[in-house]
Design a protein around this motif. Structure first.
Motif, PDB file in Angstrom:
ATOM      1  N   ALA A  99      -5.080  -2.594  -2.987  1.00 52.67           N
ATOM      2  CA  ALA A  99      -4.848  -3.818  -2.401  1.00 52.67           C
ATOM      3  C   ALA A  99      -3.363  -4.312  -2.683  1.00 52.67           C
ATOM      4  CB  ALA A  99      -5.689  -5.032  -2.999  1.00 52.67           C
ATOM      5  N   MET A 100      -2.756  -3.809  -3.902  1.00 55.85           N
ATOM      6  CA  MET A 100      -1.386  -3.993  -4.027  1.00 55.85           C
ATOM      7  C   MET A 100      -0.508  -3.040  -3.211  1.00 55.85           C
ATOM      8  SD  MET A 100      -1.261  -4.702  -8.353  1.00 55.85           S
ATOM      9  CE  MET A 100      -1.974  -3.442  -8.691  1.00 55.85           C
ATOM     10  N   TYR A 101      -1.004  -1.794  -3.042  1.00 54.15           N
ATOM     11  CA  TYR A 101      -0.191  -0.932  -2.153  1.00 54.15           C
ATOM     12  C   TYR A 101      -0.198  -1.430  -0.747  1.00 54.15           C
ATOM     13  CZ  TYR A 101      -0.905   2.652  -5.768  1.00 54.15           C
ATOM     14  OH  TYR A 101      -0.913   3.451  -6.936  1.00 54.15           O
ATOM     15  N   SER A 102      -1.525  -2.039  -0.029  1.00 53.94           N
ATOM     16  CA  SER A 102      -1.529  -2.547   1.047  1.00 53.94           C
ATOM     17  C   SER A 102      -0.497  -3.713   1.221  1.00 53.94           C
ATOM     18  CB  SER A 102      -2.884  -3.114   1.399  1.00 53.94           C
ATOM     19  OG  SER A 102      -3.766  -1.966   1.366  1.00 53.94           O
ATOM     20  N   ALA A 103      -0.372  -4.600   0.219  1.00 51.23           N
ATOM     21  CA  ALA A 103       0.458  -5.911   0.422  1.00 51.23           C
ATOM     22  C   ALA A 103       2.037  -5.388   0.513  1.00 51.23           C
ATOM     23  CB  ALA A 103       0.080  -6.634  -1.045  1.00 51.23           C
ATOM     24  N   ALA A 104       2.365  -4.233  -0.275  1.00 53.17           N
ATOM     25  CA  ALA A 104       3.637  -3.619  -0.404  1.00 53.17           C
ATOM     26  C   ALA A 104       3.898  -2.943   1.093  1.00 53.17           C
ATOM     27  CB  ALA A 104       3.811  -2.810  -1.457  1.00 53.17           C
ATOM     28  N   LEU A 105       2.945  -2.506   1.645  1.00 54.86           N
ATOM     29  CA  LEU A 105       3.304  -1.815   3.067  1.00 54.86           C
ATOM     30  C   LEU A 105       3.342  -2.578   3.712  1.00 54.86           C
ATOM     31  CD1 LEU A 105       1.033   1.393   2.511  1.00 54.86           C
ATOM     32  CD2 LEU A 105       3.278   1.530   2.665  1.00 54.86           C
ATOM     33  N   THR A 106       2.764  -4.002   3.876  1.00 50.06           N
ATOM     34  CA  THR A 106       2.772  -4.877   5.118  1.00 50.06           C
ATOM     35  C   THR A 106       4.027  -5.113   5.724  1.00 50.06           C
ATOM     36  OG1 THR A 106       0.469  -5.945   4.141  1.00 50.06           O
ATOM     37  CG2 THR A 106       1.858  -7.273   5.645  1.00 50.06           C
ATOM     38  N   PRO A 107       4.979  -5.498   4.954  1.00 43.84           N
ATOM     39  CA  PRO A 107       6.308  -5.525   5.391  1.00 43.84           C
ATOM     40  C   PRO A 107       6.870  -4.524   6.432  1.00 43.84           C
ATOM     41  CG  PRO A 107       6.257  -6.274   3.301  1.00 43.84           C
ATOM     42  CD  PRO A 107       5.250  -5.759   3.400  1.00 43.84           C
ATOM     43  N   TYR A 108       6.517  -3.533   6.170  1.00 40.99           N
ATOM     44  CA  TYR A 108       6.822  -2.323   6.972  1.00 40.99           C
ATOM     45  C   TYR A 108       6.129  -1.867   8.201  1.00 40.99           C
ATOM     46  CZ  TYR A 108       9.791  -1.526   2.634  1.00 40.99           C
ATOM     47  OH  TYR A 108      10.382  -1.769   1.468  1.00 40.99           O
ATOM     48  N   LEU A 109       4.709  -2.251   7.891  1.00 39.51           N
ATOM     49  CA  LEU A 109       3.947  -1.514   9.194  1.00 39.51           C
ATOM     50  C   LEU A 109       2.809  -2.736   9.465  1.00 39.51           C
ATOM     51  CD1 LEU A 109       2.615   1.622   7.099  1.00 39.51           C
ATOM     52  CD2 LEU A 109       4.467   1.400   8.636  1.00 39.51           C
ATOM     53  N   GLY A 110       2.892  -4.092   9.100  1.00 35.79           N
ATOM     54  CA  GLY A 110       2.174  -4.979   9.301  1.00 35.79           C
ATOM     55  C   GLY A 110       2.266  -5.464  10.693  1.00 35.79           C
ATOM     56  N   SER A 111       3.329  -4.960  11.628  1.00 34.43           N
ATOM     57  CA  SER A 111       3.268  -5.343  12.972  1.00 34.43           C
ATOM     58  C   SER A 111       2.670  -4.559  13.774  1.00 34.43           C
ATOM     59  CB  SER A 111       4.714  -5.611  13.308  1.00 34.43           C
ATOM     60  OG  SER A 111       5.493  -4.489  13.075  1.00 34.43           O
ATOM     61  N   TYR A 132      -7.176   3.005   6.264  1.00 37.21           N
ATOM     62  CA  TYR A 132      -7.884   4.310   5.749  1.00 37.21           C
ATOM     63  C   TYR A 132      -6.895   5.006   4.893  1.00 37.21           C
ATOM     64  CZ  TYR A 132     -10.847   8.299   5.934  1.00 37.21           C
ATOM     65  OH  TYR A 132     -11.874   9.392   5.504  1.00 37.21           O
ATOM     66  N   CYS A 133      -5.933   5.552   5.210  1.00 35.62           N
ATOM     67  CA  CYS A 133      -5.006   6.538   4.607  1.00 35.62           C
ATOM     68  C   CYS A 133      -4.319   5.880   3.462  1.00 35.62           C
ATOM     69  CB  CYS A 133      -4.023   7.103   5.518  1.00 35.62           C
ATOM     70  SG  CYS A 133      -4.945   7.922   7.014  1.00 35.62           S
ATOM     71  N   VAL A 134      -4.496   4.675   3.045  1.00 34.56           N
ATOM     72  CA  VAL A 134      -3.739   4.206   1.937  1.00 34.56           C
ATOM     73  C   VAL A 134      -4.296   4.768   0.584  1.00 34.56           C
ATOM     74  CG1 VAL A 134      -3.310   2.079   0.379  1.00 34.56           C
ATOM     75  CG2 VAL A 134      -3.251   2.078   2.976  1.00 34.56           C
ATOM     76  N   VAL A 135      -3.654   5.539   0.104  1.00 36.49           N
ATOM     77  CA  VAL A 135      -3.695   6.509  -1.337  1.00 36.49           C
ATOM     78  C   VAL A 135      -2.560   6.653  -1.906  1.00 36.49           C
ATOM     79  CG1 VAL A 135      -5.854   7.988  -0.424  1.00 36.49           C
ATOM     80  CG2 VAL A 135      -3.286   8.687  -0.142  1.00 36.49           C
TER      81      VAL A 135
END
Length: 232
Positions: A84-96, A107-110
């Motif tokens: 969940a923390m990884y997803s939050a950190a990736l959101t500024p880059y990929l959230g759009s 699905y590929c967040v590892v």
């Protein structure tokens, strides 16, 4: 350092070394899954749906002890809270990105896709969304399929092992191997020691709930130790 490689090819190059880790870890999960009674298809489906080694080992351990499914799911989700923390950190880059693409990203967040991508994004701030997505899925290209492949190979090997040769020791050894390298600070070691002591004191709880509760206690204590250590 500038490179002429496309972001996708850079991602593949960043993800390839992780096969050295995925191979033994995936095979071990397959072997343990076979020992726990799962056939090759079931082991592959579990790996494809969960895509998280530590959570899969946790679920197998609890399922082998006939723990209710709801508790197994909660335990696996607790182990994977870091995603969940990884997803939050990736959101500024990929959230759009579009919804279907974000689903594929999720699905590929590892550990591997997150760590490589965030580091690359920091070094290549000029990348467009398309470039960032290309790199991310480039890292996932060697990581995701090989996790399934080595899981299947491990399950195949596990089914060939005679029933008399018990492999129960594999699960605790795996968790020790996962946990020990993570104890890099005093807060980590205090958290681990607290969790161990708490789990021994809570063995009376049903369905191995003592382990889950002890883990939460360890995290709280570790966080408090880290907070006090960082205070001026």
């Amino acid at each position: 350092m500038q490179t002429t490689k496309s972001p996708y090819r850079q991602g593949i190059a960043a993800g390839l070394p992780f096969i050295l880790i995925l191979a033994p870890f995936g095979m071990l999960f397959g072997v343990v899954a076979a020992e726990a009674g799962l056939n090759i298809f079931e082991a592959l489906v579990m790996s494809a749906l969960v895509v998280a080694g530590a959570a899969q080992f946790t679920a197998l351990q609890l399922l082998s002890e006939h723990v209710p499914t709801l508790i197994v799911i909660v335990a696996a989700l607790t182990v994977n809270l870091r995603l969940a923390m990884y997803s939050a950190a990736l959101t500024p880059y990929l959230g759009s990105a579009s919804l279907p693409v974000r689903v594929a990203v999720a699905y590929c967040v590892v550990d591997q896709t997150y760590a490589c991508s965030v580091a690359a994004y920091e070094q290549n701030r000029h990348w467009t969304l398309r470039d960032r997505l290309a790199f991310y899925f480039g890292v996932a290209t060697p990581v995701m399929p090989n996790w399934l492949a080595f899981t299947g190979l491990g399950a195949l090997v596990g089914e060939a092992i005679p029933p008399g040769l018990a492999l129960d020791f594999a699960i605790p050894i795996t968790f020790i191997a996962l946990a020990v390298p993570m104890m890099r600070t005093g807060a980590h070691r205090v958290a681990a020691l607290t969790a161990v002591v708490a789990s021994l004191m809570l063995t009376w709880l049903p369905y191995s709930l003592g382990v889950i509760v002890a883990g939460m206690i360890g995290m709280v204590v570790g966080a408090e130790v880290e907070r006090r250590t960082e205070m001026p």
